[in-house]
Write a protein that holds these residues in place. Structure first.
Motif, PDB file in Angstrom:
ATOM      1  N   CYS A  30      39.489  38.465  33.260  1.00 45.70           N
ATOM      2  CA  CYS A  30      39.876  39.124  34.341  1.00 45.70           C
ATOM      3  C   CYS A  30      40.206  38.325  35.597  1.00 45.70           C
ATOM      4  CB  CYS A  30      38.625  40.112  34.675  1.00 45.70           C
ATOM      5  SG  CYS A  30      38.880  41.110  36.160  1.00 45.70           S
ATOM      6  N   MET A  31      41.131  38.414  36.183  1.00 51.87           N
ATOM      7  CA  MET A  31      41.421  38.226  37.564  1.00 51.87           C
ATOM      8  C   MET A  31      41.631  39.029  38.526  1.00 51.87           C
ATOM      9  SD  MET A  31      44.437  35.058  36.272  1.00 51.87           S
ATOM     10  CE  MET A  31      44.071  33.957  37.585  1.00 51.87           C
ATOM     11  N   ALA A  32      41.173  38.644  39.697  1.00 48.43           N
ATOM     12  CA  ALA A  32      41.238  39.706  40.872  1.00 48.43           C
ATOM     13  C   ALA A  32      41.671  39.060  42.126  1.00 48.43           C
ATOM     14  CB  ALA A  32      39.979  40.234  40.856  1.00 48.43           C
ATOM     15  N   TRP A  33      42.096  39.912  43.106  1.00 45.59           N
ATOM     16  CA  TRP A  33      42.270  39.816  44.291  1.00 45.59           C
ATOM     17  C   TRP A  33      41.191  40.401  45.174  1.00 45.59           C
ATOM     18  CZ3 TRP A  33      45.305  35.673  46.023  1.00 45.59           C
ATOM     19  CH2 TRP A  33      46.392  35.385  45.270  1.00 45.59           C
ATOM     20  N   LEU A  34      40.521  39.658  46.047  1.00 50.44           N
ATOM     21  CA  LEU A  34      39.569  40.253  47.089  1.00 50.44           C
ATOM     22  C   LEU A  34      39.959  39.848  48.203  1.00 50.44           C
ATOM     23  CD1 LEU A  34      37.755  39.148  44.115  1.00 50.44           C
ATOM     24  CD2 LEU A  34      36.218  40.588  45.119  1.00 50.44           C
ATOM     25  N   ARG A  35      39.444  40.314  49.358  1.00 50.71           N
ATOM     26  CA  ARG A  35      39.644  39.941  50.833  1.00 50.71           C
ATOM     27  C   ARG A  35      38.399  40.125  51.587  1.00 50.71           C
ATOM     28  NH1 ARG A  35      43.679  44.718  52.928  1.00 50.71           N
ATOM     29  NH2 ARG A  35      42.321  46.424  52.970  1.00 50.71           N
ATOM     30  N   GLN A  36      38.319  39.402  52.762  1.00 50.44           N
ATOM     31  CA  GLN A  36      37.145  39.460  53.412  1.00 50.44           C
ATOM     32  C   GLN A  36      37.728  39.255  55.140  1.00 50.44           C
ATOM     33  OE1 GLN A  36      34.066  36.522  52.863  1.00 50.44           O
ATOM     34  NE2 GLN A  36      32.509  37.781  53.646  1.00 50.44           N
ATOM     35  N   ILE A  37      37.156  40.134  55.964  1.00 52.88           N
ATOM     36  CA  ILE A  37      37.302  40.270  57.198  1.00 52.88           C
ATOM     37  C   ILE A  37      36.101  39.674  57.730  1.00 52.88           C
ATOM     38  CG2 ILE A  37      37.629  41.699  59.129  1.00 52.88           C
ATOM     39  CD1 ILE A  37      39.186  43.774  57.102  1.00 52.88           C
ATOM     40  N   PRO A  38      36.298  38.958  58.749  1.00 53.86           N
ATOM     41  CA  PRO A  38      34.880  38.116  59.483  1.00 53.86           C
ATOM     42  C   PRO A  38      34.092  39.300  59.761  1.00 53.86           C
ATOM     43  CG  PRO A  38      37.004  37.080  60.173  1.00 53.86           C
ATOM     44  CD  PRO A  38      37.552  38.248  59.473  1.00 53.86           C
ATOM     45  N   GLY A  39      32.786  39.150  59.497  1.00 50.73           N
ATOM     46  CA  GLY A  39      31.824  39.734  60.024  1.00 50.73           C
ATOM     47  C   GLY A  39      31.645  41.129  58.621  1.00 50.73           C
ATOM     48  N   ARG A  40      32.458  41.037  57.930  1.00 56.82           N
ATOM     49  CA  ARG A  40      32.264  42.230  56.778  1.00 56.82           C
ATOM     50  C   ARG A  40      32.311  41.641  55.390  1.00 56.82           C
ATOM     51  NH1 ARG A  40      36.992  46.534  57.803  1.00 56.82           N
ATOM     52  NH2 ARG A  40      36.177  47.224  56.008  1.00 56.82           N
ATOM     53  N   GLU A  41      31.553  42.619  54.292  1.00 55.20           N
ATOM     54  CA  GLU A  41      31.398  41.835  53.065  1.00 55.20           C
ATOM     55  C   GLU A  41      32.897  41.795  52.444  1.00 55.20           C
ATOM     56  OE1 GLU A  41      27.177  43.943  52.268  1.00 55.20           O
ATOM     57  OE2 GLU A  41      28.828  44.536  51.069  1.00 55.20           O
ATOM     58  N   ARG A  42      32.786  40.772  51.274  1.00 57.37           N
ATOM     59  CA  ARG A  42      34.196  40.664  50.724  1.00 57.37           C
ATOM     60  C   ARG A  42      34.363  41.845  49.827  1.00 57.37           C
ATOM     61  NH1 ARG A  42      34.464  34.579  48.186  1.00 57.37           N
ATOM     62  NH2 ARG A  42      33.980  34.497  50.427  1.00 57.37           N
ATOM     63  N   GLU A  43      35.545  42.499  49.841  1.00 58.63           N
ATOM     64  CA  GLU A  43      35.731  43.616  49.095  1.00 58.63           C
ATOM     65  C   GLU A  43      36.917  43.271  47.987  1.00 58.63           C
ATOM     66  OE1 GLU A  43      37.165  46.639  51.706  1.00 58.63           O
ATOM     67  OE2 GLU A  43      38.896  45.501  52.216  1.00 58.63           O
ATOM     68  N   ALA A  44      36.756  43.948  46.846  1.00 57.34           N
ATOM     69  CA  ALA A  44      37.830  43.982  45.852  1.00 57.34           C
ATOM     70  C   ALA A  44      39.227  44.728  46.384  1.00 57.34           C
ATOM     71  CB  ALA A  44      37.577  44.418  44.690  1.00 57.34           C
ATOM     72  N   VAL A  45      40.417  44.111  45.917  1.00 59.21           N
ATOM     73  CA  VAL A  45      41.664  44.715  46.377  1.00 59.21           C
ATOM     74  C   VAL A  45      42.112  45.078  45.202  1.00 59.21           C
ATOM     75  CG1 VAL A  45      43.865  44.259  47.272  1.00 59.21           C
ATOM     76  CG2 VAL A  45      42.083  43.064  48.381  1.00 59.21           C
ATOM     77  N   ALA A  46      42.397  44.298  44.120  1.00 61.07           N
ATOM     78  CA  ALA A  46      42.598  44.904  42.768  1.00 61.07           C
ATOM     79  C   ALA A  46      42.253  43.787  41.743  1.00 61.07           C
ATOM     80  CB  ALA A  46      44.486  44.754  42.959  1.00 61.07           C
ATOM     81  N   THR A  47      42.331  44.308  40.578  1.00 61.49           N
ATOM     82  CA  THR A  47      42.044  43.318  39.432  1.00 61.49           C
ATOM     83  C   THR A  47      42.881  43.677  38.428  1.00 61.49           C
ATOM     84  OG1 THR A  47      40.445  45.055  38.302  1.00 61.49           O
ATOM     85  CG2 THR A  47      39.361  43.666  39.960  1.00 61.49           C
ATOM     86  N   ILE A  48      43.007  42.673  37.340  1.00 60.31           N
ATOM     87  CA  ILE A  48      44.039  42.859  36.344  1.00 60.31           C
ATOM     88  C   ILE A  48      43.393  42.094  35.119  1.00 60.31           C
ATOM     89  CG2 ILE A  48      45.321  40.720  37.161  1.00 60.31           C
ATOM     90  CD1 ILE A  48      47.814  42.369  35.994  1.00 60.31           C
ATOM     91  N   HIS A  49      43.584  42.635  33.991  1.00 62.61           N
ATOM     92  CA  HIS A  49      43.001  42.250  32.777  1.00 62.61           C
ATOM     93  C   HIS A  49      44.043  41.338  31.962  1.00 62.61           C
ATOM     94  CE1 HIS A  49      41.042  42.129  28.682  1.00 62.61           C
ATOM     95  NE2 HIS A  49      39.896  42.220  29.272  1.00 62.61           N
ATOM     96  N   THR A  50      43.410  40.597  31.043  1.00 63.60           N
ATOM     97  CA  THR A  50      44.291  39.513  30.417  1.00 63.60           C
ATOM     98  C   THR A  50      45.684  40.074  29.539  1.00 63.60           C
ATOM     99  OG1 THR A  50      44.493  37.802  28.976  1.00 63.60           O
ATOM    100  CG2 THR A  50      43.011  39.343  28.234  1.00 63.60           C
ATOM    101  N   SER A  51      45.212  41.435  29.130  1.00 68.62           N
ATOM    102  CA  SER A  51      46.513  42.442  28.693  1.00 68.62           C
ATOM    103  C   SER A  51      47.516  42.691  29.654  1.00 68.62           C
ATOM    104  CB  SER A  51      45.785  43.691  28.001  1.00 68.62           C
ATOM    105  OG  SER A  51      45.246  44.592  29.051  1.00 68.62           O
ATOM    106  N   GLY A  52      47.368  42.577  30.705  1.00 66.94           N
ATOM    107  CA  GLY A  52      48.551  42.651  31.871  1.00 66.94           C
ATOM    108  C   GLY A  52      48.417  43.965  32.708  1.00 66.94           C
ATOM    109  N   GLY A  53      47.488  45.030  32.283  1.00 71.47           N
ATOM    110  CA  GLY A  53      47.412  45.969  33.064  1.00 71.47           C
ATOM    111  C   GLY A  53      46.609  45.887  34.287  1.00 71.47           C
ATOM    112  N   PRO A  54      46.839  46.698  35.162  1.00 69.69           N
ATOM    113  CA  PRO A  54      45.967  46.577  36.508  1.00 69.69           C
ATOM    114  C   PRO A  54      44.843  47.551  36.169  1.00 69.69           C
ATOM    115  CG  PRO A  54      47.849  47.880  37.077  1.00 69.69           C
ATOM    116  CD  PRO A  54      48.126  47.231  35.833  1.00 69.69           C
ATOM    117  N   THR A  55      43.452  47.092  36.446  1.00 66.57           N
ATOM    118  CA  THR A  55      42.465  47.920  35.866  1.00 66.57           C
ATOM    119  C   THR A  55      41.686  48.441  37.204  1.00 66.57           C
ATOM    120  OG1 THR A  55      41.235  45.653  36.021  1.00 66.57           O
ATOM    121  CG2 THR A  55      42.025  46.659  33.830  1.00 66.57           C
TER     122      THR A  55
END
Length: 121
Positions: A30-55
């Motif tokens: 699994c690979m993923a993009w997450l983002r964090q705004i100062p003062g806020r918790e890190r949040e998932a943006v999108a993830t994708i499995h090795t099979s290639g489909g966004p999950t």
């Protein structure tokens, strides 16, 4: 051990586009993009499995961002269109086992150092 490195962060105007790239030492399940705004918790943006489909993708980005990966190049991408000022954040590449594709930051085992995205209004 998986090493991850993001690139592509920049300052762009609202309505513009950016493409982030994550280069890994190899391609975990699994690979993923997450983002964090100062003062806020890190949040998932999108993830994708090795099979290639966004999950997983955040409601905030649906219809605007597209996640993809190239296992042959151990790479993952985030195409971001119609950017808004509220998309401004440090974006992180992360990786983990298959269940990490549910989108929980705590399930990620490996992290990049982040790339800064700033959207000006």
């Amino acid at each position: 051990q998986v090493q991850l490195q993001e690139s592509g962060g920049a300052t762009v105007q609202a309505g513009g586009s950016l493409r982030l790239t994550c280069l890994g030492s190899h391609a975990p399940h699994c690979m993923a993009w997450l983002r964090q705004i100062p003062g806020r918790e890190r949040e998932a943006v999108a993830t994708i499995h090795t099979s290639g489909g966004p999950t997983y993708s955040s409601d905030d980005i649906k219809g605007r961002f597209t996640i993809s990966r190239d296992n042959d190049r151990n790479s993952m991408y985030l195409q971001m269109n119609s950017l808004k000022p509220e998309d401004s954040a440090t974006y992180y590449c992360a990786a983990g086992p298959s269940f990490a594709c549910g989108g929980s930051p705590g399930d990620m085992d490996y992290w990049g150092t982040g790339t800064l995205v700033t959207i000006s209004s």
